[in-house]
Design an enzyme around this catalytic site. Structure first.
Site, mmCIF file in Angstrom:
data_model
loop_
_atom_site.group_PDB
_atom_site.id
_atom_site.type_symbol
_atom_site.label_atom_id
_atom_site.label_comp_id
_atom_site.label_asym_id
_atom_site.label_seq_id
_atom_site.Cartn_x
_atom_site.Cartn_y
_atom_site.Cartn_z
ATOM 1 N N LYS A 190 69.511 12.510 30.797
ATOM 2 C CA LYS A 190 68.259 11.744 30.654
ATOM 3 C C LYS A 190 68.581 10.254 30.556
ATOM 4 O O LYS A 190 69.511 9.854 29.851
ATOM 5 C CB LYS A 190 67.505 12.212 29.417
ATOM 6 C CG LYS A 190 66.109 11.616 29.269
ATOM 7 C CD LYS A 190 65.388 12.192 28.055
ATOM 8 C CE LYS A 190 63.982 11.636 27.919
ATOM 9 N NZ LYS A 190 63.274 12.177 26.740
ATOM 10 N N SER A 223 59.607 16.194 23.276
ATOM 11 C CA SER A 223 60.005 15.742 24.614
ATOM 12 C C SER A 223 61.103 16.563 25.279
ATOM 13 O O SER A 223 61.388 16.365 26.463
ATOM 14 C CB SER A 223 60.433 14.268 24.564
ATOM 15 O OG SER A 223 59.319 13.445 24.347
ATOM 16 N N SER A 263 58.586 13.769 27.308
ATOM 17 C CA SER A 263 59.026 12.714 28.201
ATOM 18 C C SER A 263 60.200 13.128 29.088
ATOM 19 O O SER A 263 60.564 12.422 30.017
ATOM 20 C CB SER A 263 59.446 11.486 27.371
ATOM 21 O OG SER A 263 60.550 11.811 26.536
#
Length: 394
Positions: free
Chosen positions: A92, A191, A167
């Site tokens: 990420k 997330s 997210s």
């Protein structure tokens, strides 16, 4: 539902459909090379990521170089650096990396190169895991759909018209589409877990303090936690043991051994959860959820019991206040954490043409660099922390 974007669908290779554990076993037995496994996933990314948009940056050369290093070590007779050595991973884009941009999904950090690796990044490299690239995210992890990324949304491989969650939608979409067998996410208020649910993958928010936050760009420091994602529970547990553990660079790191999650996952994979106790929070089973969501929750609890687990109800009355507390704590910490992005030290700088004061350059930079959701949360947090309201709210 099947389509060309899912694991195992037409166009994907056998290598991009296998579990990380199976890939690792074959790489370590020298039935496969890490380089060919990594190349297969890079080919998959090149083939479909134009539609999925799981990645913000793909580091093909760096990933292949790391894979070749693993192959050379194994060919020399050395033991694998970890149980996942040679298996590629998607990271990420909130973790700093020296060989790839760290943008946090924001224009204010477009093209930013960190001078150091995050502890999670470092542990992944030390474990012999090639990093395929950096995955898309809501800007500074603020959102639940990856639609708040400054670089465009990630699409759900199951249905390109639907969100992959957020997210960490980029990491979960990469897993579901066969672009990566392993991925790393971050979780402040869901997330990791929510994108995993929306893409039918596995994601865990580890206990706070068990995974180092050093080099993880903060959204809300007291809530953020990096964590593992994969397509199976066992793969996720293997990755957790790679990234977890105390870190002297993180003052919130817990100095205690990593929990034996791999052993627990191995037992669970055998279909026997005898001796495992599962706590079901009373406050989670109430009005406010869609019927279909509650039905699946109850089916999951029943399935755990059918495998031998003991299910107990846990009463957490303070959870009734959790959402309200979250929506106050998070923007307050966002307001504080994002003050560093001011156009003075690194990242985007707007208006530095000699006609504006430093204060004006800061204002112009933040106006141009931050997206609408980030601005909303900064404003809310600044309001709650301001004189006259700090005592009343925060």
């Amino acid at each position: 539902m099947t389509n060309k974007y899912l694991v195992g669908a037409a166009g994907s290779s056998e290598l991009t459909s296998m579990t990380a554990a199976d890939l690792a076993q074959k790489i370590h037995a020298r039935e496969l090379s890490s380089e060919e496994v990594t190349q297969a996933h890079l080919d998959r990314i090149a083939d479909i990521d134009g539609d999925i948009h799981a990645f913000l940056h793909v580091g093909a050369d760096e990933a292949l170089a790391a894979a070749r290093q693993v192959d050379e070590q194994l060919d020399s007779g050395a033991r694998p650096a970890s149980p996942l050595a040679g298996v590629p991973l998607a990271l990420k884009d909130l973790f700093t990396t020296t060989d790839a941009p760290t943008t946090c999904g924001s224009k204010i950090l477009e093209g930013y190169m960190s001078p150091y690796d995050a502890t999670v990044t470092k542990r992944i490299r030390e474990a012999g895991i090639p990093i395929l690239g950096k995955t898309n995210t809501d800007e500074f992890a603020m959102g639940s759909s990856t639609e708040n990324s400054a670089y465009g949304p990630t699409h759900n491989p199951w249905d390109l018209e639907r969100t992959a969650g957020g997210s960490g939608g980029g990491s979960s979409a990469a897993l579901a589409s066969g672009e990566a067998p392993l991925a790393i996410g971050t979780d402040t208020g869901g997330s990791i877990r929510q994108p995993a649910a929306l893409t039918s993958t596995v994601g865990v928010k580890p206990t706070y303090g068990t995974v180092s936050r050093y080099g993880l760009v903060a959204c809300a420091s007291s809530l953020d936690q990096g964590g593992p994602t994969a397509r199976t529970v066992f793969d996720t547990a293997l990755l957790h043991e790679v990234i977890a553990g105390p870190d002297p660079y993180d003052a919130t790191s817990v100095d205690r051994p990593v929990a034996p999650v791999v052993a627990a996952a191995r037992e669970g994979a055998r279909g026997d959860l005898t001796g495992v106790r599962v706590g079901v929070v009373k406050q989670f089973d109430r009005d406010g959820y869609q019927n279909g969501v509650l039905d699946q929750f109850h089916k999951a609890v029943d399935h755990l019991q059918s495998l031998g687990a003991t299910v107990v109800e846990v009463d957490c009355p303070h959870f009734d206040d959790a959402l309200a507390a979250y929506y106050l704590i998070l923007p307050c910490e966002v307001s504080s954490n994002l003050a560093r992005f001011d156009g003075m030290r690194y990242g985007l700088r707007v208006g530095d043409d000699g006609t504006h004061s430093a204060a004006e350059v800061m204002a112009l930079t933040r106006a141009a660099g931050f997206g609408p959701e980030v601005k909303r949360r900064i404003i809310l947090g600044t309001y709650a922390l301001s004189v006259g309201y700090y005592d009343a709210y925060y």
